[in-house]
Design a protein around this motif. Structure first.
Motif, mmCIF file in Angstrom:
data_model
loop_
_atom_site.group_PDB
_atom_site.id
_atom_site.type_symbol
_atom_site.label_atom_id
_atom_site.label_comp_id
_atom_site.label_asym_id
_atom_site.label_seq_id
_atom_site.Cartn_x
_atom_site.Cartn_y
_atom_site.Cartn_z
ATOM 1 N N LEU A 290 0.798 -1.095 0.139
ATOM 2 C CA LEU A 290 0.072 -0.065 -0.076
ATOM 3 C C LEU A 290 0.934 1.124 0.101
ATOM 4 C CD1 LEU A 290 -2.591 -1.354 2.680
ATOM 5 C CD2 LEU A 290 -2.818 -1.256 0.202
ATOM 6 N N CYS A 291 2.120 1.050 -0.210
ATOM 7 C CA CYS A 291 3.229 2.273 -0.387
ATOM 8 C C CYS A 291 3.890 2.415 -1.562
ATOM 9 C CB CYS A 291 4.234 1.911 1.125
ATOM 10 S SG CYS A 291 5.248 3.452 1.030
ATOM 11 N N LEU A 292 3.795 3.710 -2.150
ATOM 12 C CA LEU A 292 4.402 3.837 -3.369
ATOM 13 C C LEU A 292 5.734 4.533 -3.316
ATOM 14 C CD1 LEU A 292 1.570 5.466 -5.456
ATOM 15 C CD2 LEU A 292 2.552 3.228 -5.881
ATOM 16 N N GLY A 293 5.923 5.198 -2.188
ATOM 17 C CA GLY A 293 7.289 5.903 -1.761
ATOM 18 C C GLY A 293 7.453 6.384 -0.492
ATOM 19 N N LEU A 294 8.907 6.700 0.035
ATOM 20 C CA LEU A 294 8.869 7.219 1.348
ATOM 21 C C LEU A 294 9.712 8.400 1.302
ATOM 22 C CD1 LEU A 294 9.682 3.681 2.723
ATOM 23 C CD2 LEU A 294 7.660 4.989 3.107
ATOM 24 N N GLU A 295 9.598 9.129 2.397
ATOM 25 C CA GLU A 295 10.733 9.933 2.902
ATOM 26 C C GLU A 295 11.509 9.386 4.173
ATOM 27 O OE1 GLU A 295 10.222 14.590 3.202
ATOM 28 O OE2 GLU A 295 9.657 13.756 5.402
ATOM 29 N N ALA A 296 12.437 9.355 4.407
ATOM 30 C CA ALA A 296 13.167 8.768 5.409
ATOM 31 C C ALA A 296 14.610 9.545 5.997
ATOM 32 C CB ALA A 296 13.409 7.306 5.530
ATOM 33 N N VAL A 297 14.837 9.410 6.953
ATOM 34 C CA VAL A 297 16.187 9.941 7.577
ATOM 35 C C VAL A 297 16.847 8.601 7.647
ATOM 36 C CG1 VAL A 297 17.449 10.940 9.345
ATOM 37 C CG2 VAL A 297 15.162 11.958 8.576
ATOM 38 N N LEU A 298 18.190 8.560 7.258
ATOM 39 C CA LEU A 298 18.951 7.514 7.041
ATOM 40 C C LEU A 298 19.926 7.634 8.285
ATOM 41 C CD1 LEU A 298 19.809 7.213 3.345
ATOM 42 C CD2 LEU A 298 18.072 5.931 4.561
ATOM 43 N N PRO A 299 20.613 6.549 8.713
ATOM 44 C CA PRO A 299 21.501 6.396 10.132
ATOM 45 C C PRO A 299 22.505 7.596 10.040
ATOM 46 C CG PRO A 299 21.164 4.284 9.190
ATOM 47 C CD PRO A 299 20.657 5.057 8.005
ATOM 48 N N ASP A 300 23.181 8.124 9.107
ATOM 49 C CA ASP A 300 23.972 9.428 9.045
ATOM 50 C C ASP A 300 23.500 10.521 9.039
ATOM 51 O OD1 ASP A 300 23.061 9.645 6.240
ATOM 52 O OD2 ASP A 300 25.111 9.511 5.609
ATOM 53 N N GLY A 301 21.955 10.901 9.160
ATOM 54 C CA GLY A 301 21.400 11.916 9.103
ATOM 55 C C GLY A 301 20.892 12.523 7.886
ATOM 56 N N THR A 302 21.111 11.661 6.604
ATOM 57 C CA THR A 302 20.789 12.157 5.497
ATOM 58 C C THR A 302 19.323 11.965 5.314
ATOM 59 O OG1 THR A 302 23.076 11.296 4.365
ATOM 60 C CG2 THR A 302 20.932 11.650 2.901
ATOM 61 N N ILE A 303 18.537 12.782 4.547
ATOM 62 C CA ILE A 303 17.210 12.699 4.379
ATOM 63 C C ILE A 303 17.169 12.100 2.855
ATOM 64 C CG2 ILE A 303 15.074 13.988 3.837
ATOM 65 C CD1 ILE A 303 16.126 16.023 5.744
ATOM 66 N N TRP A 304 16.358 11.065 2.677
ATOM 67 C CA TRP A 304 15.994 10.321 1.574
ATOM 68 C C TRP A 304 14.607 10.852 1.056
ATOM 69 C CZ3 TRP A 304 13.010 5.429 0.427
ATOM 70 C CH2 TRP A 304 13.149 5.116 -0.646
ATOM 71 N N ASN A 305 14.658 11.857 -0.023
ATOM 72 C CA ASN A 305 13.424 12.121 -0.349
ATOM 73 C C ASN A 305 12.989 11.148 -1.582
ATOM 74 O OD1 ASN A 305 13.319 14.716 0.935
ATOM 75 N ND2 ASN A 305 15.109 15.257 -0.219
ATOM 76 N N GLY A 306 12.228 10.092 -1.115
ATOM 77 C CA GLY A 306 11.761 9.284 -2.088
ATOM 78 C C GLY A 306 10.120 9.236 -2.291
ATOM 79 N N LEU A 307 9.578 10.259 -2.086
ATOM 80 C CA LEU A 307 8.022 10.262 -2.003
ATOM 81 C C LEU A 307 7.285 10.405 -3.296
ATOM 82 C CD1 LEU A 307 7.164 12.903 0.815
ATOM 83 C CD2 LEU A 307 6.956 10.414 0.705
ATOM 84 N N SER A 308 7.857 9.267 -4.092
ATOM 85 C CA SER A 308 7.398 8.784 -5.573
ATOM 86 C C SER A 308 5.654 8.541 -5.533
ATOM 87 C CB SER A 308 7.981 7.839 -6.164
ATOM 88 O OG SER A 308 7.485 7.585 -7.478
ATOM 89 N N ARG A 309 5.099 9.098 -6.449
ATOM 90 C CA ARG A 309 3.749 8.649 -6.661
ATOM 91 C C ARG A 309 3.661 7.781 -7.849
ATOM 92 N NH1 ARG A 309 2.348 14.572 -7.078
ATOM 93 N NH2 ARG A 309 0.623 14.127 -8.842
ATOM 94 N N LEU A 310 4.703 7.284 -8.388
ATOM 95 C CA LEU A 310 4.584 6.480 -9.473
ATOM 96 C C LEU A 310 4.668 5.197 -9.264
ATOM 97 C CD1 LEU A 310 8.198 7.707 -11.098
ATOM 98 C CD2 LEU A 310 5.837 8.576 -11.741
ATOM 99 N N ARG A 311 3.705 4.371 -10.126
ATOM 100 C CA ARG A 311 3.497 3.028 -9.833
ATOM 101 C C ARG A 311 4.721 2.241 -10.602
ATOM 102 N NH1 ARG A 311 -1.030 5.152 -7.759
ATOM 103 N NH2 ARG A 311 -2.474 3.804 -7.313
ATOM 104 N N LYS A 312 5.400 2.794 -11.735
ATOM 105 C CA LYS A 312 6.523 2.100 -12.066
ATOM 106 C C LYS A 312 7.801 2.869 -12.055
ATOM 107 C CE LYS A 312 4.048 -0.615 -15.688
ATOM 108 N NZ LYS A 312 3.932 -0.803 -17.103
ATOM 109 N N ASP A 313 8.935 2.488 -11.572
ATOM 110 C CA ASP A 313 10.175 3.099 -11.309
ATOM 111 C C ASP A 313 11.264 2.355 -10.929
ATOM 112 O OD1 ASP A 313 12.145 4.528 -10.835
ATOM 113 O OD2 ASP A 313 11.443 5.893 -9.064
ATOM 114 N N ASN A 314 11.884 1.730 -12.073
ATOM 115 C CA ASN A 314 12.817 0.737 -12.108
ATOM 116 C C ASN A 314 14.323 1.427 -12.106
ATOM 117 O OD1 ASN A 314 11.389 -1.549 -11.805
ATOM 118 N ND2 ASN A 314 10.925 -1.593 -14.046
ATOM 119 N N THR A 315 14.535 2.166 -11.315
ATOM 120 C CA THR A 315 15.813 3.073 -11.310
ATOM 121 C C THR A 315 16.472 2.648 -10.149
ATOM 122 O OG1 THR A 315 14.770 4.717 -9.867
ATOM 123 C CG2 THR A 315 14.979 5.315 -12.284
#
Length: 472
Positions: free
Chosen positions: A165-190
């Motif tokens: 039920l999830c297409l994308g995420l925003e998350a803080v990684l262990p070194d403090g980096t913010i991953w901006n992965g809030l994709s609304r795409l159904r297809k993304d093979n990158t």
């Protein structure tokens, strides 16, 4: 080696992010529903956004202070509680509750991790859409925790786990980096799928701060029925016939044993039971159909088929919204009744659906050889997930069986493993089941998990001791 939260660390934290609330621990952050773990007195940080959380995590990584992410506190395997080792920093996402955006034409919602599941469901309903993740703790559980544990619930049969039920995420990684992965795409093979790596990782690889969630059209008509079945074999036959007749129209298919009704009658007498005399086995069926199709007619046809085949002997079809709610109240209050009785050992297991009757039969025989127990077996038959919980005999308490708890758990889990099942179907590993994961898990998978953890979190600050045990 991790360091405990100290006064020096607290001072640095307050100076670095003065806008963030930092306070001493409170009892509600140090307890979990089953009372198996008691957390350590420590600090709690409550960020308002991912940028603040990023600063907190970066400092913790530099100072080698562990972080325990905290959502709604409803987890049942101790993932939100650190009972031993260096005192960690608890990070609660309860202030990050915004529904950032809704795209009904795309069937997508952007929600922050601290949003309560029931509020996410309501926001979807406001635009005539459905967010189908549904579980007993939805009034308290938060969507970030649901994703971090890959929560299941009653609608997995039709809509899948939280992961689906999830297409994308925003998350803080262990070194403090913010991953901006809030994709609304159904297809993304990158490249590698970081979304699915973080979902189910229980905060051990990073902290989810927001999610792009899949919505669904609301069924035009919904119907609910209780049906009395002869045994688990008959329940599976009825499940297969329901799929044949209704296809994707079946939303939930729950099995319940008489023991669950008995516990409700004993502990929660205000809950209205569906049958005057509780049957040995019954199933609760939910259907959601497209416009022009009648749920009641579909359920009546299913009942007639089951009756003719000998699978079903009695049944009730809800005649109103209120009666549907009463039916589901029975199912949703069974865990509360279980808690009040107090289990010897509780098990969230799954086996291939066709082997469920064999598991139920053999497990009962094995436990009968170990002692006098009451067994409450119920759960999500449609996806092979049972909550197989073992309780004291009438008149005894869990303390009377304390010396047998490990023996009972091992007996159940050994059988699950023999039948190619899982000892953690939907609740996660947390800290409660790290030993089970090491015992029953595939060694190649465990090595890969450890390598991923080391690569992303070399200082081991993210939820230390959850999922993977601390290395000595």
């Amino acid at each position: 080696m991790l360091n405990s939260v100290s006064e020096e660390f607290e001072n640095k934290l307050r100076a670095l992010v003065p806008e963030v609330s930092v306070k001493k621990s409170e009892p509600r952050y140090l307890e979990e529903p089953r009372g198996r773990y008691q957390g350590q007195d420590t600090l709690i940080a409550l960020p308002d956004n991912a940028q603040q959380l990023s600063k907190i995590v970066r400092l913790a990584n530099e100072e080698r202070v562990g972080i325990v992410p905290y959502g709604g506190g409803t987890g049942l395997v101790g993932g939100q509680i650190s009972a031993e080792g260096p005192r960690p920093l608890i990070v609660s996402l309860e202030r990050m509750t915004e529904i950032r955006d809704v795209f009904p034409e795309e069937n997508v919602m952007i929600a922050e991790a601290g949003a309560i599941l029931a509020d996410v469901q309501a926001a979807a309903q406001d635009v005539d859409r459905l967010f189908p993740l549904s579980l007993a703790a939805e009034g308290t559980a938060r969507i970030g925790g649901n994703l971090a544990t890959n929560a299941g619930g009653v609608n997995v049969l039709r809509y899948g786990n939280a992961r689906d039920l999830c297409l994308g995420l925003e998350a803080v990684l262990p070194d403090g980096t913010i991953w901006n992965g809030l994709s609304r795409l159904r297809k993304d093979n990158t490249g590698y799928d970081l979304r699915n790596l973080l979902i189910g990782a229980e905060g051990s690889l990073g902290i989810i701060t927001a999610a792009a969630l899949k919505l669904s059209p609301r069924p035009a008509g919904e119907g609910t029925a209780f049906m009395v079945v002869e045994d688990p074999d008959a329940a599976i036959a009825l499940l297969n016939e329901t799929r044949n007749q209704l296809g994707d129209g079946i939303s939930a298919f729950e099995i319940m044993h008489k023991q669950g009704f008995d516990f409700l009658e004993e502990c929660l007498p205000d809950i209205r039971l569906p049958f005057e005399e509780s049957p040995e086995w019954s199933v609760l069926i939910e259907v959601g159909l497209a416009q022009g199709l009648s749920p009641d007619t579909a359920l009546e046809a299913l009942f007639e088929t089951g009756l003719e085949a000998g699978w079903v002997s009695d049944g009730l079809i809800a005649q109103s919204v209120g009666q549907r709610a009463d039916f589901w109240s029975v199912r949703e209050h069974i865990p509360e009744a279980n808690r009040r009785i107090g289990s010897v050992s509780s098990h969230d297991i799954s086996v291939p659906i066709g082997l469920l009757p064999e598991f139920i039969s053999r497990a009962g025989d094995i436990l009968a050889g170990l002692g006098d127990f009451r067994i409450n077996c119920f759960g999500h038959l449609g996806d092979g997930n049972l909550h197989y919980n073992v309780f004291p005999a009438l008149g005894k308490s869990p303390q009377d069986y304390k010396h047998q708890r490990d023996e009972v758990k091992a007996a159940v889990h050994d059988l699950v493993h023999e039948l190619s099942g899982s000892v953690s179907a939907e609740h996660g590993i947390g800290r409660l089941k790290t030993g089970d994961l090491q015992k029953y898990g595939d060694q190649a998978k465990l090595a890969a998990m450890r390598a991923i953890k080391t690569a992303l979190d070399p200082n081991g600050i993210m939820n230390p001791g959850a999922v993977l045990p601390l290395e000595s």
